[in-house]
Write a protein that holds these residues in place. Structure first.
Motif, PDB file in Angstrom:
ATOM      1  N   ILE A   6       1.023  -1.158   0.056  1.00 24.24           N
ATOM      2  CA  ILE A   6      -0.041  -0.060   0.060  1.00 24.24           C
ATOM      3  C   ILE A   6       1.011   1.158  -0.121  1.00 24.24           C
ATOM      4  O   ILE A   6       1.598   1.471   1.015  1.00 24.24           O
ATOM      5  N   GLU A   7       1.141   2.161  -1.179  1.00 29.43           N
ATOM      6  CA  GLU A   7       1.774   3.035  -1.344  1.00 29.43           C
ATOM      7  C   GLU A   7       1.260   4.355  -0.581  1.00 29.43           C
ATOM      8  O   GLU A   7       0.202   4.653  -0.922  1.00 29.43           O
ATOM      9  N   LEU A   8       1.924   4.836   0.567  1.00 30.18           N
ATOM     10  CA  LEU A   8       1.589   5.904   1.188  1.00 30.18           C
ATOM     11  C   LEU A   8       2.122   7.194   0.395  1.00 30.18           C
ATOM     12  O   LEU A   8       1.452   8.334   0.454  1.00 30.18           O
ATOM     13  N   GLY A   9       3.051   7.184  -0.301  1.00 28.35           N
ATOM     14  CA  GLY A   9       3.520   8.216  -1.234  1.00 28.35           C
ATOM     15  C   GLY A   9       5.168   8.061  -1.637  1.00 28.35           C
ATOM     16  O   GLY A   9       5.605   7.124  -1.548  1.00 28.35           O
ATOM     17  N   GLU A  10       5.821   9.148  -1.587  1.00 35.57           N
ATOM     18  CA  GLU A  10       7.456   9.054  -1.795  1.00 35.57           C
ATOM     19  C   GLU A  10       8.186   9.426  -0.843  1.00 35.57           C
ATOM     20  O   GLU A  10       9.244   9.665  -0.989  1.00 35.57           O
ATOM     21  N   GLY A  11       7.647   9.514   0.491  1.00 32.76           N
ATOM     22  CA  GLY A  11       8.523   9.644   1.711  1.00 32.76           C
ATOM     23  C   GLY A  11       8.839  11.009   2.136  1.00 32.76           C
ATOM     24  O   GLY A  11       9.482  11.264   2.720  1.00 32.76           O
ATOM     25  N   TYR A  12       7.691  11.907   1.790  1.00 35.67           N
ATOM     26  CA  TYR A  12       7.957  13.245   2.191  1.00 35.67           C
ATOM     27  C   TYR A  12       7.257  13.551   3.317  1.00 35.67           C
ATOM     28  O   TYR A  12       7.870  13.223   4.406  1.00 35.67           O
ATOM     29  N   GLY A  13       5.666  13.859   3.432  1.00 39.27           N
ATOM     30  CA  GLY A  13       5.124  14.113   4.729  1.00 39.27           C
ATOM     31  C   GLY A  13       4.742  12.872   5.162  1.00 39.27           C
ATOM     32  O   GLY A  13       4.317  12.494   6.450  1.00 39.27           O
ATOM     33  N   ASP A  14       4.551  11.872   4.375  1.00 35.37           N
ATOM     34  CA  ASP A  14       3.667  10.652   4.587  1.00 35.37           C
ATOM     35  C   ASP A  14       4.995   9.754   5.335  1.00 35.37           C
ATOM     36  O   ASP A  14       4.075   8.599   6.054  1.00 35.37           O
ATOM     37  N   ILE A  15       6.193  10.009   5.657  1.00 29.34           N
ATOM     38  CA  ILE A  15       6.866   9.134   6.588  1.00 29.34           C
ATOM     39  C   ILE A  15       6.202   9.378   8.017  1.00 29.34           C
ATOM     40  O   ILE A  15       6.343   8.378   8.782  1.00 29.34           O
ATOM     41  N   TYR A  16       5.549  10.363   8.281  1.00 29.49           N
ATOM     42  CA  TYR A  16       5.116  10.631   9.464  1.00 29.49           C
ATOM     43  C   TYR A  16       3.861   9.789   9.685  1.00 29.49           C
ATOM     44  O   TYR A  16       3.579   9.139  10.721  1.00 29.49           O
ATOM     45  N   GLU A  17       3.049   9.535   8.525  1.00 28.14           N
ATOM     46  CA  GLU A  17       1.891   8.505   8.596  1.00 28.14           C
ATOM     47  C   GLU A  17       2.277   7.286   8.942  1.00 28.14           C
ATOM     48  O   GLU A  17       1.903   6.359   9.675  1.00 28.14           O
ATOM     49  N   LEU A  18       3.397   6.700   8.327  1.00 29.67           N
ATOM     50  CA  LEU A  18       4.178   5.560   8.489  1.00 29.67           C
ATOM     51  C   LEU A  18       4.648   5.419   9.961  1.00 29.67           C
ATOM     52  O   LEU A  18       4.300   4.166  10.403  1.00 29.67           O
ATOM     53  N   ARG A  19       5.030   6.275  10.538  1.00 31.64           N
ATOM     54  CA  ARG A  19       5.519   6.253  11.624  1.00 31.64           C
ATOM     55  C   ARG A  19       4.372   6.022  12.819  1.00 31.64           C
ATOM     56  O   ARG A  19       4.445   5.149  13.531  1.00 31.64           O
ATOM     57  N   GLU A  20       3.499   6.643  12.455  1.00 32.62           N
ATOM     58  CA  GLU A  20       2.198   6.572  13.331  1.00 32.62           C
ATOM     59  C   GLU A  20       1.681   5.217  13.256  1.00 32.62           C
ATOM     60  O   GLU A  20       0.988   4.659  14.292  1.00 32.62           O
ATOM     61  N   LEU A  21       1.462   4.682  12.005  1.00 33.37           N
ATOM     62  CA  LEU A  21       0.968   3.452  11.875  1.00 33.37           C
ATOM     63  C   LEU A  21       1.880   2.283  12.721  1.00 33.37           C
ATOM     64  O   LEU A  21       1.340   1.480  13.137  1.00 33.37           O
ATOM     65  N   ILE A  22       3.251   2.566  12.542  1.00 32.54           N
ATOM     66  CA  ILE A  22       4.007   1.484  13.430  1.00 32.54           C
ATOM     67  C   ILE A  22       3.723   1.707  14.910  1.00 32.54           C
ATOM     68  O   ILE A  22       3.572   0.646  15.525  1.00 32.54           O
ATOM     69  N   THR A  23       3.750   2.934  15.469  1.00 34.60           N
ATOM     70  CA  THR A  23       3.397   3.034  16.913  1.00 34.60           C
ATOM     71  C   THR A  23       2.288   2.829  17.250  1.00 34.60           C
ATOM     72  O   THR A  23       1.907   2.147  18.397  1.00 34.60           O
ATOM     73  N   SER A  24       1.155   3.045  16.587  1.00 30.32           N
ATOM     74  CA  SER A  24      -0.227   2.639  16.987  1.00 30.32           C
ATOM     75  C   SER A  24      -0.789   1.145  16.908  1.00 30.32           C
ATOM     76  O   SER A  24      -1.594   0.768  17.260  1.00 30.32           O
ATOM     77  N   ASN A  25       0.184   0.372  15.960  1.00 27.56           N
ATOM     78  CA  ASN A  25       0.007  -1.118  15.497  1.00 27.56           C
ATOM     79  C   ASN A  25       1.146  -1.882  15.962  1.00 27.56           C
ATOM     80  O   ASN A  25       1.271  -2.858  15.347  1.00 27.56           O
ATOM     81  N   GLN A  26       1.367  -1.542  16.988  1.00 26.26           N
ATOM     82  CA  GLN A  26       3.076  -2.249  17.658  1.00 26.26           C
ATOM     83  C   GLN A  26       2.775  -3.784  17.568  1.00 26.26           C
ATOM     84  O   GLN A  26       3.673  -4.435  17.346  1.00 26.26           O
ATOM     85  N   GLN A  27       1.336  -4.211  18.191  1.00 20.07           N
ATOM     86  CA  GLN A  27       1.360  -5.613  18.270  1.00 20.07           C
ATOM     87  C   GLN A  27       1.023  -6.215  16.853  1.00 20.07           C
ATOM     88  O   GLN A  27       1.311  -7.357  16.905  1.00 20.07           O
TER      89      GLN A  27
END
Length: 126
Positions: A6-27
């Protein structure tokens, strides 16, 4: 098991969305990936991705990716590495071909899924 990027983008502002996905879905987090490739201009660029276990219902394994927009020595890479380290994981680094080598982006993602399966980072196709 159905695995899909699932492509979020090219890593500009969307990196912060990916970080949030990781921290909120740790399990559900399984692996973080840093894909290194060389663009047609000869510059090394990075894609970062995070794979998650399927939800409690369903047979779908998402792999979220920020594709080929991150320079090698970037603050955005550090943001990703810190998010993965906070949940006591280490990103896996791999050299791959640039997506421009493929006629269609779906072939690029199919290739990446094959590489991840062969290295046993994601389950085999069932």
């Amino acid at each position: 098991m159905n695995q899909r990027f699932i492509e979020l983008g090219e890593g500009y502002g969307d990196i912060y969305e990916l970080r949030e996905l990781i921290t909120s879905n740790q399990q559900r987090f399984t692996y973080g990936f840093v894909f290194i490739s060389t663009n047609p201009q000869g510059q090394d660029v990075l894609s970062i991705a995070a794979a998650f276990k399927p939800a409690s219902e369903g047979n779908f394994m998402p792999i979220y990716i920020c594709r080929e927009g991150i320079p090698v020595d970037s603050k955005r890479l550090k943001v990703f590495e810190q998010a993965v380290a906070q949940i006591e994981h280490t990103p896996i680094k791999m050299e791959v071909k640039h997506s421009s080598v493929y006629a269609d982006r779906k072939f690029y993602y199919n290739h990446l899924i094959s590489v991840l399966r062969l290295n046993h980072y994601i389950p085999p196709m069932q």
